[in-house]
Design a protein around this motif. Structure first.
Motif, PDB file in Angstrom:
ATOM      1  N   GLN A   4       0.826  -1.205   0.000  1.00 11.13           N
ATOM      2  CA  GLN A   4       0.000   0.000   0.000  1.00 11.13           C
ATOM      3  C   GLN A   4       0.862   1.257   0.000  1.00 11.13           C
ATOM      4  O   GLN A   4       0.563   2.228  -0.702  1.00 11.13           O
ATOM      5  CB  GLN A   4      -0.937   0.004   1.202  1.00 11.13           C
ATOM      6  N   THR A   7       2.562   1.657  -3.425  1.00 10.93           N
ATOM      7  CA  THR A   7       1.548   2.025  -4.414  1.00 10.93           C
ATOM      8  C   THR A   7       1.166   3.491  -4.276  1.00 10.93           C
ATOM      9  O   THR A   7       1.029   4.209  -5.277  1.00 10.93           O
ATOM     10  CB  THR A   7       0.307   1.123  -4.278  1.00 10.93           C
ATOM     11  N   ASN A  11       1.954   6.793  -7.058  1.00  8.76           N
ATOM     12  CA  ASN A  11       0.956   7.727  -7.581  1.00  8.76           C
ATOM     13  C   ASN A  11       1.253   9.168  -7.200  1.00  8.76           C
ATOM     14  O   ASN A  11       0.458  10.057  -7.491  1.00  8.76           O
ATOM     15  CB  ASN A  11      -0.441   7.328  -7.085  1.00  8.76           C
TER      16      ASN A  11
END
Length: 70
Positions: A4, A7, A11
């Protein structure tokens, strides 16, 4: 937890951090033998020697020795 985090960083706005997160996530997936996820990340990476080396690692893990040697 790490998936998480990586990720989320991928972004983000900083291109250097995005690349580092993608690299870390690729190696995490590879270590945990999640080869489809590693391949998906690799498909989105720029071409080059490092991408070819990583593709060979995935092929080797899948038992595709001939493909890994290309």
């Amino acid at each position: 937890f790490f998936i998480q985090l990586y990720t989320r960083v991928m972004n983000g706005e900083d291109p250097g951090l995005r690349q580092q997160a993608a690299d870390s996530l690729f190696h995490l997936h590879l270590r945990q033998n999640r080869l489809d996820q590693a391949q998906s990340l690799l498909n989105n990476m720029p071409s080059g020697v490092e991408k070819k080396r990583r593709q060979a690692l995935i092929c080797q893990r899948r038992g595709q020795r001939e493909e890994a040697m290309k």
